[in-house]
Each structure stands twice: as C-alpha cells, then as structure tokens.
Design a protein around this motif. Structure first.
Motif, PDB file in Angstrom:
ATOM      1  N   PHE A  33      13.918  -7.638  -8.109  1.00  0.00           N
ATOM      2  CA  PHE A  33      14.884  -7.430  -7.040  1.00  0.00           C
ATOM      3  C   PHE A  33      15.913  -6.348  -7.379  1.00  0.00           C
ATOM      4  N   HIS A  34      16.373  -5.647  -6.307  1.00  0.00           N
ATOM      5  CA  HIS A  34      17.515  -4.739  -6.417  1.00  0.00           C
ATOM      6  C   HIS A  34      18.770  -5.554  -6.741  1.00  0.00           C
ATOM      7  N   SER A  35      19.823  -4.868  -7.119  1.00  0.00           N
ATOM      8  CA  SER A  35      21.096  -5.558  -7.367  1.00  0.00           C
ATOM      9  C   SER A  35      21.624  -6.214  -6.093  1.00  0.00           C
ATOM     10  N   SER A  36      21.193  -5.710  -4.933  1.00  0.00           N
ATOM     11  CA  SER A  36      21.603  -6.288  -3.650  1.00  0.00           C
ATOM     12  C   SER A  36      20.926  -7.624  -3.377  1.00  0.00           C
ATOM     13  N   GLY A  37      19.886  -7.948  -4.139  1.00  0.00           N
ATOM     14  CA  GLY A  37      19.112  -9.152  -3.888  1.00  0.00           C
ATOM     15  C   GLY A  37      17.869  -8.909  -3.045  1.00  0.00           C
ATOM     16  N   ARG A  38      17.734  -7.701  -2.505  1.00  0.00           N
ATOM     17  CA  ARG A  38      16.531  -7.383  -1.738  1.00  0.00           C
ATOM     18  C   ARG A  38      15.369  -7.103  -2.692  1.00  0.00           C
ATOM     19  N   PRO A  39      14.125  -7.287  -2.229  1.00  0.00           N
ATOM     20  CA  PRO A  39      12.969  -7.023  -3.101  1.00  0.00           C
ATOM     21  C   PRO A  39      12.865  -5.545  -3.452  1.00  0.00           C
ATOM     22  N   TRP A  40      12.529  -5.287  -4.685  1.00  0.00           N
ATOM     23  CA  TRP A  40      12.445  -3.911  -5.222  1.00  0.00           C
ATOM     24  C   TRP A  40      11.010  -3.577  -5.609  1.00  0.00           C
ATOM     25  N   LEU A  41      10.428  -4.361  -6.495  1.00  0.00           N
ATOM     26  CA  LEU A  41       9.071  -4.136  -6.978  1.00  0.00           C
ATOM     27  C   LEU A  41       8.241  -5.379  -6.701  1.00  0.00           C
ATOM     28  N   ALA A  42       7.064  -5.162  -6.108  1.00  0.00           N
ATOM     29  CA  ALA A  42       6.158  -6.278  -5.833  1.00  0.00           C
ATOM     30  C   ALA A  42       4.758  -5.861  -6.224  1.00  0.00           C
ATOM     31  N   GLY A  43       4.056  -6.749  -6.917  1.00  0.00           N
ATOM     32  CA  GLY A  43       2.701  -6.382  -7.318  1.00  0.00           C
ATOM     33  C   GLY A  43       2.141  -7.323  -8.348  1.00  0.00           C
ATOM     34  N   ARG A  44       1.322  -6.754  -9.215  1.00  0.00           N
ATOM     35  CA  ARG A  44       0.630  -7.536 -10.231  1.00  0.00           C
ATOM     36  C   ARG A  44       0.683  -6.757 -11.542  1.00  0.00           C
ATOM     37  N   TRP A  45       1.048  -7.442 -12.610  1.00  0.00           N
ATOM     38  CA  TRP A  45       1.087  -6.786 -13.922  1.00  0.00           C
ATOM     39  C   TRP A  45       0.887  -7.817 -15.014  1.00  0.00           C
ATOM     40  N   ALA A  46       0.418  -7.317 -16.151  1.00  0.00           N
ATOM     41  CA  ALA A  46       0.167  -8.184 -17.302  1.00  0.00           C
ATOM     42  C   ALA A  46       1.481  -8.458 -18.028  1.00  0.00           C
ATOM     43  N   PRO A  47       1.541  -9.545 -18.796  1.00  0.00           N
ATOM     44  CA  PRO A  47       2.751  -9.822 -19.584  1.00  0.00           C
ATOM     45  C   PRO A  47       3.080  -8.650 -20.508  1.00  0.00           C
ATOM     46  N   GLY A  48       4.344  -8.240 -20.483  1.00  0.00           N
ATOM     47  CA  GLY A  48       4.790  -7.147 -21.334  1.00  0.00           C
ATOM     48  C   GLY A  48       4.502  -5.763 -20.788  1.00  0.00           C
ATOM     49  N   GLU A  49       3.815  -5.662 -19.634  1.00  0.00           N
ATOM     50  CA  GLU A  49       3.451  -4.348 -19.102  1.00  0.00           C
ATOM     51  C   GLU A  49       4.603  -3.690 -18.361  1.00  0.00           C
ATOM     52  N   ILE A  50       5.570  -4.474 -17.949  1.00  0.00           N
ATOM     53  CA  ILE A  50       6.737  -3.923 -17.275  1.00  0.00           C
ATOM     54  C   ILE A  50       7.987  -4.436 -17.965  1.00  0.00           C
ATOM     55  N   ARG A  51       8.944  -3.528 -18.190  1.00  0.00           N
ATOM     56  CA  ARG A  51      10.219  -3.911 -18.794  1.00  0.00           C
ATOM     57  C   ARG A  51      11.342  -3.375 -17.935  1.00  0.00           C
ATOM     58  N   VAL A  52      12.368  -4.177 -17.758  1.00  0.00           N
ATOM     59  CA  VAL A  52      13.478  -3.820 -16.875  1.00  0.00           C
ATOM     60  C   VAL A  52      14.778  -3.822 -17.664  1.00  0.00           C
ATOM     61  N   ALA A  53      15.576  -2.776 -17.451  1.00  0.00           N
ATOM     62  CA  ALA A  53      16.923  -2.706 -18.012  1.00  0.00           C
ATOM     63  C   ALA A  53      17.916  -2.757 -16.856  1.00  0.00           C
ATOM     64  N   ILE A  54      18.987  -3.538 -17.013  1.00  0.00           N
ATOM     65  CA  ILE A  54      19.986  -3.709 -15.959  1.00  0.00           C
ATOM     66  C   ILE A  54      21.360  -3.392 -16.526  1.00  0.00           C
ATOM     67  N   ALA A  55      22.110  -2.576 -15.767  1.00  0.00           N
ATOM     68  CA  ALA A  55      23.488  -2.251 -16.149  1.00  0.00           C
ATOM     69  C   ALA A  55      24.288  -2.071 -14.866  1.00  0.00           C
ATOM     70  N   GLY A  56      25.115  -3.046 -14.522  1.00  0.00           N
ATOM     71  CA  GLY A  56      25.848  -2.988 -13.264  1.00  0.00           C
ATOM     72  C   GLY A  56      24.891  -3.000 -12.079  1.00  0.00           C
ATOM     73  N   ARG A  57      25.056  -2.022 -11.174  1.00  0.00           N
ATOM     74  CA  ARG A  57      24.184  -1.949  -9.997  1.00  0.00           C
ATOM     75  C   ARG A  57      22.932  -1.112 -10.251  1.00  0.00           C
ATOM     76  N   ALA A  58      22.784  -0.630 -11.468  1.00  0.00           N
ATOM     77  CA  ALA A  58      21.625   0.215 -11.801  1.00  0.00           C
ATOM     78  C   ALA A  58      20.542  -0.621 -12.466  1.00  0.00           C
ATOM     79  N   ARG A  59      19.309  -0.313 -12.092  1.00  0.00           N
ATOM     80  CA  ARG A  59      18.153  -0.958 -12.692  1.00  0.00           C
ATOM     81  C   ARG A  59      17.111   0.105 -12.996  1.00  0.00           C
ATOM     82  N   VAL A  60      16.464  -0.030 -14.140  1.00  0.00           N
ATOM     83  CA  VAL A  60      15.374   0.877 -14.526  1.00  0.00           C
ATOM     84  C   VAL A  60      14.204   0.023 -14.972  1.00  0.00           C
ATOM     85  N   ALA A  61      13.015   0.379 -14.508  1.00  0.00           N
ATOM     86  CA  ALA A  61      11.795  -0.297 -14.952  1.00  0.00           C
ATOM     87  C   ALA A  61      10.831   0.739 -15.495  1.00  0.00           C
TER      88      ALA A  61
END
Length: 612
Positions: A33-61
């Motif tokens: 989800f975005h910081s707003s609570g709306r959906p951001w990324l939807a799909g299918r991935w293996a464990p550990g295949e996606i990593r997310v960093a969050i800082a305030g309203r910014a998100r990086v995957a």
C-alpha cells in the motif's frame, strides 16, 4: 513443477487506482500500500523477491535480485521528495531488479538497462496503470495483439531496438530501458529518461577494475534461498569465469554442461581443464543425445506476453533444467549476455577511424585481411553517411534481396535484414510499413557506432534472456544472469570500444578484468565453441512433426504464412541455415497464437487486415 512467474501491477495513488485493484488478474494477489492506504503494488512474488523501504510518505520497492541492504535502501528513501529524486538510487542500485517508488502522490516504475526486466503501461477508464508484464495489462484491458508486429517478426526475424521494445499488445505501451514511467495522482502519465550511456573513454587498464569489482560482487551475492547453487561450465570464457568467481564464496556448488557439438568444437577441452582446476566441485554432464532433439515436439507455450523466440531447443533445454532440479539446484547461474557485453562486429571502426585514424587503420587492416574484404567496398562503407533511420528504410526496400555474399565488410549499423521465404505478400507489405515507421523515430543509442551496437545488442538480448529465465522457473529452478546486471554493463560500456573489441584478442576486457581470479588458460582462449553441425539433421528428423503441426496454421489463417512454400522448404534435402532460423521464429509465432486461442479465443481468431 510449473512455478508461477512473479509479476506486479503498479497502481497510482488515486481513487481511480484503488478502483482497479479488483481487475488485477490474480486470485488473492499479494498487495502493498501507498502511505495514503490505497493499493500500490498487487501481484505475485516469491518470498524475499521484493523488499520495501519506508521513510515518511516515501516508499521504495526493489523487485528482483538486489543485494543492497535494507538500511541503505531506507537511507536513500528518506531523501526522496519527488520520484525524480530516485535517479540517485537508480544509478547505484546493484543487481537486476525493477525499481518502484511512491512519493507524495506520484509513482515511478522502471526496469533494467538491458530489457531483462521490463516495464509497461496503459490506461483503464482514464486511469494510468503500469506493470512488469504486458500480458497482464492486456488481460486487464482486453487489448488485442499487435498484428503488424506479428507480421514483421514472422517476416524479418531480426527485431532490433526500437522495434523489439514495442509491446505485443495494442494500447499497452513499453517503457524504454533507459527511462521510467511516472503515474501521477491527477490521472496523467509520462515517460522520463533517467539514464544515458557513459562515454567510452577509459583505457582498458583503467576500466577493467570496475568491471572486475561489479562482476565479482554480482556473483558473490547470488545465493539460493534453498538447495544448492549450480552453474553452466561450457568451457567458454563467460560461463567458466562465473564458476571461478562463485567458488570463491560458495564452495558447495555444482557445475553443469552438455557434451557434444561440432567435431571442431573445443569447448570440452577447456571445460575439462577448468574442472581440473576446481577441486572439490561436483561436475554434472549430460550428452546431447540424452535430451530431446532440436525442433522435437511437443510445440507449446503458456507464455502470452510475446512469441517465444528460441524454440528449436525448447524441450531439450527443459530436460536439462529438470535434471538440475533433480540434483538439488535452488539457483542456476549462466553466462548469457557475456557475448553482448564483450564482443561486437567491426562497425566500431566507422567512428574510430574518424577519431583516432592510426589506431583505426591498424585494426581495419586485420579485419579486412581476415574477412577478405575488398578495399573498394570497405572504403565506401567507411565513407557512408547513412543514418540509423536510413538503415531501417534500406532494410524495408531490400527485404526480398539475397543476403550479402561472404566477404562483405561488417561496417554498417547492423546485419542485413531479409524476409523469410514463406512470408506472404500481405506480410511483406505490412513489414515494410512497420520498418518505414520505425525509421521515422529511430535515433542512435550513442554517438559512437560501437557503443550503439553494444547497446542495441544488449537491449535485444534482454527479452530473449527473460524468456529463458521463465523457462527455467517453469521447471522449478530460478536462473540468474550476472553479465546483464546494470552495474556490470555500465562498467563495461565506460571502456573505449577500440579496447573492448579488437581483431587481435578475444574478449580482451573480460580477460583483463579477470586476470588473477580465473586461470590464464581460460582467459587466453581465442575460440568459441561450435554446436551447429547437427542442427540440420535434427531438424529434418522432425519434419513430419512440423508439417503436421503447421497443417492447420493460425499464421496461415491470418494470411501471413504461405503453407505451400513452408512445406517445400521443409522437404528440401538440406535446409538453408537462414531458413532454419526463420523456421524457429515461425514456430514461436505459431505457438503464441495457439496459446492465445486457448486463453482468449475471440482475439486469436481475428484475421490479419491487408496493408493499404
């Protein structure tokens, strides 16, 4: 095993984006989800295949292989005020991964520099949406396949950028590998270029350490989540280099190679020597005769994104991957991409002679002697002012001409393009129209002709290698290709083209970079293994199967393929090498149409509209 491919749909931070979540074509997709609570990324991935960093309203995957620690990723994320600020992160991100950012209502998606990981976008109900796969967006929108691109691929086979970078689905658009797609919360979308190739100015001795460091890091960080690490050991410089780099950090690995090939093939000699110099490593060998022959049935694919390209050995390759899985491989490394990074034709001389005449002339004399080029034609090609767009127009004008004779200088923008013998008049007319349209938009990827060729080769190889990765994953073994990592490619591109490619040495940049880490016997090799001798016999063994498969051809039903000509070519005593390559393309296109027919019958039944 049929492991499901990983993929993402990227939604904008808006009410329209949130409304699209139910249309993501997965049952119970994973959602971030975005910081707003709306959906951001939807799909299918293996464990550990996606990593997310969050800082305030910014998100990086990061989606894929990326060894950057989460702490460092979070530090970059904390500096983001707009998605444009992610340029800094994109320029240092190691590995091979999609980069996705969400900052203050804007969303950014980009793939990798070689097209190994791609990005696509479209609009649904006036809302922009992006994805890592074109066929996902096509399913969400009901988009039709691009019949013009299908005709061009069947006809001329050699799709180079920017043609190969087109989406195979109408209304679904691809993002160039040097650019990102930015989705704004106001419903707009724009493509932004963030990367330009380095000027190739470094002498080989100054540039090689960066190549060494980047490749060494790429291999060292690749570890299987479960099982053992496996690697190709063909005896060639690319795969053998990876083996010696991998064993530095991970002695519990095993190597794999096919044995056989041409009587002139010297790969087994170098593979045996490499194996001797890797004590304690298990070596798995499989004879070519134990796998399905080239062009052996069944002819099928479940991948709807694009026609399968390398179809002649599809079943043999699947057999090989299943063997890797049976021996416990949890990750396989291969040398695909090494040729594109470290070799090229002599076309770089076109620029070199203008910038460094003495160096260029010395190298030209060797190429001319080896290729038996006439001075008249060589000088004419060097003097040519043909543009990249002109090359595409010339390709359209000469589609049905014979191929250039042996001894023709290799100093142009790319190899000559010629039509398949079974392309119909309709297909030829459509292909010419497509090539003329490309000519109007084609711009060189670099000022240096050799740098341009390297980039076109890499950007053309990426989608092909992506299909190989999916093939491996379908059999239960992830495949990684370190030579196509962004930082490895970028380090190589910074070296002078006249040092990267010379007539005197084979892959001089790789050899210089790996000196001391890889045995000299491998780095001093001057040959490349030949596996082509048996292709013709194997293809003829399955002519009855191919004739039966094409008897009710979907391509013929669309008016693109002349079945009578195809039958005549298949029944020739000896199949022309060029025809065989075109056959591989035709088979891939046919398999793709039939896969679409199974999934979307109405789309696949449409007939091709004649070109005006």
């Amino acid at each position: 095993m049929n492991a499901e491919p990983s993929s993402l749909v990227v939604l904008p931070d808006s009410p329209g984006g949130a409304a699209l979540l139910p249309r993501v074509p997965y049952q119970r997709p994973s959602v971030l989800f975005h910081s707003s609570g709306r959906p951001w990324l939807a799909g299918r991935w293996a464990p550990g295949e996606i990593r997310v960093a969050i800082a305030g309203r910014a998100r990086v995957a990061v989606f894929g292989f990326c060894p950057m620690p989460v702490e460092r990723l979070t530090a970059y994320t904390a500096r983001l005020r707009t998605v444009a600020d992610a340029d800094t992160l994109a320029r240092v991100l190691p590995g091979s991964a999609h980069l996705i950012a969400s900052v203050n209502g804007q969303v950014r998606l980009q793939g990798t520099l070689t097209n190994l990981r791609r990005a696509f976008h479209t609009r649904i109900d006036a809302t922009p949406v992006a994805s890592t796969r074109a066929d996902l967006l096509a399913e969400m929108t009901g988009a039709d396949l691009d019949e013009d691109l299908l005709a061009a691929h069947l006809t001329e086979m050699q799709l180079l950028p920017p043609l190969i970078e087109k989406s195979w689905w109408r209304t679904v658009h691809s993002v160039p590998p040097d650019s990102s797609i930015v989705l704004a919360d106001d419903g707009t979308a724009r493509t932004v270029r963030w990367w330009r190739p380095p000027d190739p100015v470094l002498p080989i001795q100054k540039g090689a350490p960066a190549v060494r460091a980047a490749l060494r890091e790429s291999v060292a960080e690749r570890r299987p989540a479960t099982g053992r690490l496996s690697l190709d050991l063909s005896g060639g410089m690319d795969s053998t280099t990876l083996c010696f780099l991998a064993v530095e950090q991970n002695p519990d690995l095993f190597t794999f190679r096919w044995t056989g090939g041409s009587v002139a093939n010297d790969d087994p000699i170098f593979a045996a020597e490499a194996a001797r110099l890797l004590p304690g490593v298990e070596h798995l060998e499989m004879s070519e005769g134990s796998a399905p022959a080239l062009f052996a049935p069944p002819y099928a694919t479940s991948d709807l994104e694009a026609p399968w390209t390398m179809t002649r050995g599809l079943n043999g390759s699947a057999h090989c991957v299943r063997m890797l899985a049976e021996h416990g491989s949890g990750l396989h490394l291969a040398g695909h991409g090494g040729d594109e990074v470290f070799t090229a034709s002599a076309s770089y001389l076109h620029t070199l002679i203008r910038r460094r005449p003495l160096t260029g002339l010395r190298q030209l004399r060797v190429y001319r002697s080896l290729g038996r080029w006439s001075w008249r034609r060589t000088l004419a090609d060097l003097a040519s002012r043909q543009s990249w767009g002109d090359w595409w127009r010339e390709s359209a004008d000469h589609l049905t001409d014979p191929l250039p004779r042996p001894g023709t200088p290799e100093l142009g923008w790319a190899d000559a393009v010629r039509a398949s013998p079974w392309a119909t008049a309709d297909a030829l007319a459509t292909t010419r129209r497509v090539l003329y349209a490309i000519a109007d938009e084609a711009e060189p990827l670099a000022d240096d002709r050799g740098q341009h060729e390297a980039l076109t080769s890499l950007r053309a190889a990426g989608p092909l290698c992506q299909q190989i990765q999916r093939e491996y994953l379908d059999c239960g073994v992830p495949l990684d290709l370190p030579y196509l990592d962004d930082r490895v490619v970028e380090a190589a591109l910074a070296v002078r083209t006249s040092d990267r490619f010379t007539p005197w040495r084979y892959k001089p940049l790789l050899a210089t970079a790996m000196r001391g880490l890889v045995p000299d016997v491998i780095l001093d090799r001057t040959t490349k293994g030949n596996y082509q001798d048996d292709d013709d016999a194997e293809a003829h063994r399955h002519v009855p199967d191919l004739l039966d498969y094409f008897a009710d051809s979907a391509l013929a039903a669309r008016g693109l393929l002349d079945l009578d000509v195809l039958r005549s070519c298949l029944l020739e005593p000896r199949m022309d090498d060029e025809w065989e390559a075109h056959l591989e393309t035709a088979l891939g296109c046919e398999m793709w149409l039939r896969a679409i027919a199974d999934a979307r019958p109405a789309t696949a039944r449409r007939t091709h509209a004649p070109a005006p």
